[in-house]
Design an enzyme around this catalytic site. Structure first.
Site, mmCIF file in Angstrom:
data_model
loop_
_atom_site.group_PDB
_atom_site.id
_atom_site.type_symbol
_atom_site.label_atom_id
_atom_site.label_comp_id
_atom_site.label_asym_id
_atom_site.label_seq_id
_atom_site.Cartn_x
_atom_site.Cartn_y
_atom_site.Cartn_z
ATOM 1 N N ASP A 285 -4.559 3.906 -2.357
ATOM 2 C CA ASP A 285 -5.763 4.038 -1.314
ATOM 3 C C ASP A 285 -6.091 5.418 -1.552
ATOM 4 O OD1 ASP A 285 -5.860 1.846 0.462
ATOM 5 O OD2 ASP A 285 -3.772 2.141 0.757
ATOM 6 N N SER B 290 0.665 -1.148 -0.005
ATOM 7 C CA SER B 290 0.121 0.069 0.098
ATOM 8 C C SER B 290 0.789 1.237 0.104
ATOM 9 C CB SER B 290 -0.797 0.110 1.327
ATOM 10 O OG SER B 290 -1.313 1.333 1.465
ATOM 11 N N ASP C 218 -6.704 -6.477 3.935
ATOM 12 C CA ASP C 218 -6.026 -4.816 4.200
ATOM 13 C C ASP C 218 -6.158 -4.422 5.591
ATOM 14 O OD1 ASP C 218 -5.100 -2.390 3.440
ATOM 15 O OD2 ASP C 218 -6.789 -1.855 2.066
ATOM 16 N N MET D 209 -8.921 8.301 -0.780
ATOM 17 C CA MET D 209 -9.972 8.297 0.341
ATOM 18 C C MET D 209 -10.417 10.006 0.121
ATOM 19 S SD MET D 209 -7.533 7.294 3.549
ATOM 20 C CE MET D 209 -6.871 5.816 3.654
ATOM 21 N N HIS E 203 -8.012 1.473 -4.500
ATOM 22 C CA HIS E 203 -9.038 0.966 -3.311
ATOM 23 C C HIS E 203 -9.731 2.415 -3.017
ATOM 24 C CE1 HIS E 203 -9.573 -0.049 1.300
ATOM 25 N NE2 HIS E 203 -10.632 0.037 0.896
ATOM 26 N N MET F 22 -11.453 -5.795 4.815
ATOM 27 C CA MET F 22 -10.824 -5.045 5.807
ATOM 28 C C MET F 22 -10.579 -5.444 7.033
ATOM 29 S SD MET F 22 -10.165 -2.274 3.799
ATOM 30 C CE MET F 22 -9.215 -1.156 4.960
ATOM 31 N N HIS G 256 -0.888 -1.142 -4.458
ATOM 32 C CA HIS G 256 -2.120 -0.858 -3.859
ATOM 33 C C HIS G 256 -2.241 0.615 -3.764
ATOM 34 C CE1 HIS G 256 -5.813 -1.856 -1.391
ATOM 35 N NE2 HIS G 256 -5.495 -1.108 -0.644
ATOM 36 N N MET H 118 -11.942 4.413 -1.326
ATOM 37 C CA MET H 118 -12.606 4.824 0.010
ATOM 38 C C MET H 118 -13.646 6.034 -0.243
ATOM 39 S SD MET H 118 -9.895 3.475 2.469
ATOM 40 C CE MET H 118 -8.481 3.482 0.980
HETATM 41 C C1 DX5 Z 1 -6.324 1.739 5.105
HETATM 42 C C2 DX5 Z 1 -5.883 1.473 3.819
HETATM 43 C C3 DX5 Z 1 -4.858 0.234 3.781
HETATM 44 C C4 DX5 Z 1 -3.469 0.892 4.648
HETATM 45 C C5 DX5 Z 1 -2.963 -0.470 5.270
HETATM 46 O O1 DX5 Z 1 -7.750 2.441 5.143
HETATM 47 O O2 DX5 Z 1 -6.851 0.605 2.839
HETATM 48 O O3 DX5 Z 1 -4.313 -0.009 2.624
HETATM 49 O O4 DX5 Z 1 -2.502 1.616 3.808
HETATM 50 O O5 DX5 Z 1 -1.830 0.099 6.105
HETATM 51 P P1 DX5 Z 1 -1.170 -0.931 7.114
HETATM 52 O O6 DX5 Z 1 -0.755 -1.840 6.426
HETATM 53 O O7 DX5 Z 1 -0.249 0.114 7.743
HETATM 54 O O8 DX5 Z 1 -2.325 -1.188 8.236
HETATM 55 ZN ZN ZN Z 2 -6.389 -0.156 1.101
#
Ligand code: DX5
Ligand code: ZN
Length: 220
Positions: A34, A7, A174, A36, A65, A136, A32, A67
């Site tokens: 993320d 990620s 994740d 948001m 991903h 998740m 990956h 969000m």
């Molecule tokens: C959190 C993300 C993850 C995050 C995971 O909302 O979806 O992908 O980067 O991070 P770690 O591996 O640090 O939990």
């Molecule tokens: Zn993620």
């Protein structure tokens, strides 16, 4: 072999291109990303224009991903930015169904995901249409949180569905993934491990990735 998806949330954002090359050289399978929006989750990260900037730094699949609320509004942007897999949250409601249709119509692989507190039944209607289920194991929004072991039965349940109905379905996990929790997830049936903190803080990312790839139902 288990697939490993670092990620980029935990990388040095001032060097996003180089960090993308670094995970590629370390043996990652997917990148990956993320996204948001500060609405579906409390945090804000980056969007399609930033993803587009790093697309030519690797030939690995981009695993986005999302969000975000109303994800159907932005599917075209993420497809155009070069994403190969696009995952949306069931918590986004009706927009998640629309988004899955748009993703599939674009010829990109579609995923559905859910937070630890959301029951697994909520994603069951999506299963025939998706290529990936992302379980998740922390509440979406931030890296560096603690793994929720109570999510493991969800992985087992989707793994059972995979065996019965679609052996090509990817089961990704994740949140809070490290060497110990990675093994718990692959034992439960996960086929893809997403990890930010553990891999970017590792002294040897390539060694961890190589080790984790060997985790799985057929591991010693
Ligand atoms: C959190 C993300 C993850 C995050 C995971 O909302 O979806 O992908 O980067 O991070 P770690 O591996 O640090 O939990
Ligand atoms: Zn993620």
């Amino acid at each position: 072999m288990t697939k490993i998806a670092p990620s980029m949330l935990s990388c040095d954002f001032s060097r996003l291109g180089e960090e993308t090359e670094r995970v590629t050289e370390a043996g990652a399978d997917w990148v990956h990303l993320d996204v948001m929006d500060g609405m579906l989750v409390p945090n804000i990260t980056f969007g399609a224009p930033v993803i587009k900037c790093i697309r030519d730094r690797t030939s690995l699949p981009f695993d986005a991903h999302l969000m975000i609320e109303g994800p159907d509004r932005y599917i075209k942007d993420f497809v155009d930015a070069g994403c190969d897999l696009i995952t949306v949250h069931v918590e986004a409601g009706e927009s998640a169904s629309k988004a899955i249709r748009l993703i599939k119509d674009s010829g990109v692989r579609a995923g559905i995901t859910l937070n630890p507190g959301t029951p697994i039944e909520s994603i069951e209607p999506f299963l025939p249409d998706v290529d990936l289920v992302l379980i998740m194991t922390v509440n979406a929004g931030f890296g560096g949180q603690k793994f929720h072991p109570e999510c493991l039965p969800k992985i087992e349940r989707i793994s059972e569905y995979r065996k019965q109905n679609n052996p090509r379905l990817e089961i990704s996990v994740d949140g809070g993934i490290n060497s110990e929790t990675a093994r718990m997830c692959t034992d439960a049936g996960a086929t893809v491990l997403v990890a930010g903190t553990a891999l970017f803080k590792s002294r040897d990312m390539a060694a961890d990735i190589a080790e984790w790839k060997g985790f799985g139902p057929n591991a010693e």
